[in-house]
Design a protein around this motif. Structure first.
Motif, PDB file in Angstrom:
ATOM      1  N   UNK A  16      12.887   1.803  -0.673  1.00  4.34           N
ATOM      2  CA  UNK A  16      13.992   1.231  -1.417  1.00  4.34           C
ATOM      3  C   UNK A  16      13.621   1.441  -3.062  1.00  4.34           C
ATOM      4  N   UNK A  17      14.818   2.123  -3.780  1.00  2.00           N
ATOM      5  CA  UNK A  17      14.260   1.886  -5.683  1.00  2.00           C
ATOM      6  C   UNK A  17      14.723   0.703  -6.264  1.00  2.00           C
ATOM      7  N   UNK A  18      14.903  -0.746  -5.271  1.00  5.49           N
ATOM      8  CA  UNK A  18      14.783  -1.400  -5.664  1.00  5.49           C
ATOM      9  C   UNK A  18      13.934  -3.121  -5.030  1.00  5.49           C
ATOM     10  N   UNK A  32      20.590  -1.880  -1.336  1.00  2.45           N
ATOM     11  CA  UNK A  32      19.907  -2.157  -1.899  1.00  2.45           C
ATOM     12  C   UNK A  32      20.114  -3.462  -3.076  1.00  2.45           C
ATOM     13  N   UNK A  33      19.159  -4.232  -4.058  1.00  2.00           N
ATOM     14  CA  UNK A  33      19.549  -4.810  -4.739  1.00  2.00           C
ATOM     15  C   UNK A  33      20.806  -4.763  -5.709  1.00  2.00           C
ATOM     16  N   UNK A  83       6.902   3.735 -10.387  1.00  2.00           N
ATOM     17  CA  UNK A  83       8.095   4.810 -10.326  1.00  2.00           C
ATOM     18  C   UNK A  83       8.806   4.333  -9.059  1.00  2.00           C
ATOM     19  N   UNK A  84       9.706   3.050  -9.263  1.00  2.00           N
ATOM     20  CA  UNK A  84      10.253   2.629  -8.782  1.00  2.00           C
ATOM     21  C   UNK A  84      11.109   2.330  -6.815  1.00  2.00           C
ATOM     22  N   UNK A 102       1.142  -0.902  -0.051  1.00  2.00           N
ATOM     23  CA  UNK A 102       0.143   0.322   0.397  1.00  2.00           C
ATOM     24  C   UNK A 102       0.458   1.422  -0.518  1.00  2.00           C
ATOM     25  N   UNK A 103       1.785   1.565   0.364  1.00  2.08           N
ATOM     26  CA  UNK A 103       2.649   2.154   0.164  1.00  2.08           C
ATOM     27  C   UNK A 103       4.166   2.184  -0.535  1.00  2.08           C
ATOM     28  N   UNK A 104       3.660   1.079  -1.707  1.00  2.00           N
ATOM     29  CA  UNK A 104       4.544   1.151  -2.511  1.00  2.00           C
ATOM     30  C   UNK A 104       4.156   1.165  -3.919  1.00  2.00           C
TER      31      UNK A 104
END
Length: 130
Positions: free
Chosen positions: A90-92, A56-57, A26-27, A20-22
């Motif tokens: 996270x951006x991944x 991150x990944x 939009x990365x 719900x917060x992801x």
């Protein structure tokens, strides 16, 4: 749940993916994590500061340091627990966190407590080991 014990202080971390917060388009992937700190030692302790290492990944590492946790520097009596929940974007779609708490006991002795490394993985994703 991930767990570590340092100087009779047990730290347990339970991460949860927050769809719900992801916003993957939009990365942005977001995890909440609940930390439980149990003082199994013989003296009361105070959590003064924390240091997080977030990876991150892509292997990008971010370090976050600051006073206390969630705006508090809690005192934790012998055989008592302190629990809080926070979050990490996270951006991944995966990564991991680890770190330490800087504490002081009632006698004024300072020490660090390990926050165990814990995975930030999407639910229902098959992991491939190399």
């Amino acid at each position: 749940m991930f767990r570590a014990i340092t100087h009779d202080i047990e730290v347990r971390v339970t991460p949860v993916y927050r769809e719900d917060e992801s916003n993957p388009d939009a990365g942005r992937w977001f995890w909440a994590y609940t930390v439980e700190i149990f003082n199994g030692g013989s003296r009361a302790v105070q959590l003064l500061s924390r240091r997080w290492v977030i990876t991150d990944a892509n292997g990008t590492v971010q370090e976050v340091e600051g006073a206390g946790v969630v705006g508090m520097q809690p005192m934790i009596a012998v055989d008592e627990r302190f629990e809080y929940t926070s979050g990490c974007p996270l951006p991944t779609s995966s990564g991991f966190m680890q770190g330490e708490y800087h504490m002081v006991d009632e006698a004024g002795e300072a020490f660090d407590v390990v926050i165990p490394a814990f995975a930030l993985d999407l639910p229902n994703v098959i992991r491939i080991l190399n």
